[in-house]
Design an enzyme around this catalytic site. Sequence first.
Site, PDB file in Angstrom:
ATOM      1  N   ALA A  74       0.813  -1.211   0.000  1.00 38.37           N
ATOM      2  CA  ALA A  74       0.000   0.000   0.000  1.00 38.37           C
ATOM      3  C   ALA A  74       0.848   1.263   0.000  1.00 38.37           C
ATOM      4  O   ALA A  74       0.431   2.287  -0.551  1.00 38.37           O
ATOM      5  CB  ALA A  74      -0.944   0.002   1.202  1.00 38.37           C
ATOM      6  N   THR A  75       2.034   1.218   0.597  1.00 36.74           N
ATOM      7  CA  THR A  75       2.886   2.409   0.590  1.00 36.74           C
ATOM      8  C   THR A  75       3.253   2.795  -0.829  1.00 36.74           C
ATOM      9  O   THR A  75       3.124   3.964  -1.227  1.00 36.74           O
ATOM     10  CB  THR A  75       4.156   2.165   1.430  1.00 36.74           C
ATOM     11  N   ASN A 155      -6.030   3.722  10.416  1.00 41.64           N
ATOM     12  CA  ASN A 155      -5.251   2.584  10.877  1.00 41.64           C
ATOM     13  C   ASN A 155      -5.017   2.567  12.380  1.00 41.64           C
ATOM     14  O   ASN A 155      -4.510   1.582  12.913  1.00 41.64           O
ATOM     15  CB  ASN A 155      -3.897   2.534  10.152  1.00 41.64           C
ATOM     16  N   SER A 203      -3.429  -3.515   0.324  1.00 45.83           N
ATOM     17  CA  SER A 203      -2.281  -4.271   0.816  1.00 45.83           C
ATOM     18  C   SER A 203      -2.723  -5.674   1.187  1.00 45.83           C
ATOM     19  O   SER A 203      -3.700  -5.850   1.924  1.00 45.83           O
ATOM     20  CB  SER A 203      -1.666  -3.585   2.038  1.00 45.83           C
ATOM     21  N   ALA A 204      -2.002  -6.691   0.709  1.00 49.36           N
ATOM     22  CA  ALA A 204      -2.411  -8.086   0.942  1.00 49.36           C
ATOM     23  C   ALA A 204      -2.242  -8.503   2.391  1.00 49.36           C
ATOM     24  O   ALA A 204      -3.051  -9.275   2.916  1.00 49.36           O
ATOM     25  CB  ALA A 204      -1.605  -9.016   0.032  1.00 49.36           C
ATOM     26  N   CYS A 327       4.016   1.888  12.211  1.00 55.34           N
ATOM     27  CA  CYS A 327       4.978   2.792  11.582  1.00 55.34           C
ATOM     28  C   CYS A 327       5.519   3.829  12.556  1.00 55.34           C
ATOM     29  O   CYS A 327       6.520   4.482  12.273  1.00 55.34           O
ATOM     30  CB  CYS A 327       4.326   3.502  10.398  1.00 55.34           C
TER      31      CYS A 327
END
Length: 402
Positions: A74-75, A155, A203-204, A327
């Site tokens: 996703a980033t 998030n 994102s997986a 993060c």
Amino acid sequence: MITNPIYLDHQATTPLDERVLEAMLPYLTSQYGNPSSSHAYGRVAARAVRTARRHIADLVGAKNELEIVFTSGATEANHLAIVGAALAARPYGGHIITTAIEHKAVLAACRRLVEHHGYTLTCVGVDRHGRVHPADIAAALAPSTVLVSVMHANNEIGTLQRLAAIAEITAPRGILLHTDAAQSAGYGLLDVAGLGVDLASLSAHKLHGPKGIGALYLRGSIGITAQQTGGGQERGLRAGTPNVPAIVGFGAAARLITSDAVPPPRRLRFLRDRLQDGLLAAIPGASVNGHPHRRLPGNLSLTLPGVEAADLLDRVPDIAASTGSACNTGSGEPSHVLTAIGLTRAQARATLRLSIGRTTTDNDIDQTIGLVTRAAHPDIHCSSPAGPPGPQDRLRGNPIAR
């Protein structure tokens, strides 16, 4: 040594589903072809990639698989969407809009446009529940606005945004709307057509797939500027030999969700509410962050007054959780999300993020209530979880619930 702590950090990453691993294994062993090759091995790999692309398109409500572009996560998808779309639209303006609670990848992509390409940026605030008001987006628009980026689900606090209402503002003006949907897609909450978004990052590893693979939903014929050039893969938007095993795993994880082969979100919501009610009843002054109703079903962001959340987690090695976004780990700074919704630095440092997922059990919830309560207040004795708290208990513990 704690061998199997209770895992309550599903918003950081999810465990790989065994069925996903099974789907991946042939492409890690016998089916090792490059999907760009024209021989039999290449054709097998290419078919597998097409199938996975179709499953992901089905998950998010895309028109067809051609609207899915694979990335490393996703980033990268956020950077490709934001920087790529803004640069492509540069002849029409140089202003972008985002919100104060976006993922750091989104904020970094916006800063890159400002610092290296001369764009101007407006960062819109949110209310105490973490919701951005569509009217504030409308007020921030300028004649030069080319892109708005608003995450679907936060998030840290799980709050869901009113993307469809924002799209009603941006679409008539020809302004692209991007959303970071890494957190919401795994719950089957992302419908790109219904929400009216033009670009969406996925994102997986947030939906029980492998790490190192993501995707960008790119509506129709929208043109963006490639950020990684080379061999022309992914419609020329993301060069590099496709990571076939990971792509297959991503597709398999998406297929499990659309085929109802996994527990429905209401199961997660039930467990989350049980954990929330138990902790609020047991810990005086505890409060919940995020929207009381419109937030991810597995999210619980809980502020425990007088407690250093990081120290509490150190004292409870039997629980794997976090104090916020993974993060932010090690930064020493309070979460920008929590301060944006009005928490003080001390309150932000006193906040836990407990995120429930597919593997969470009733017993996990019972044990967590006791472990967290004892760590937060050693003077409180919890021999076993009590029954569900009554309405008055919930109201005393959670002012947001009012």
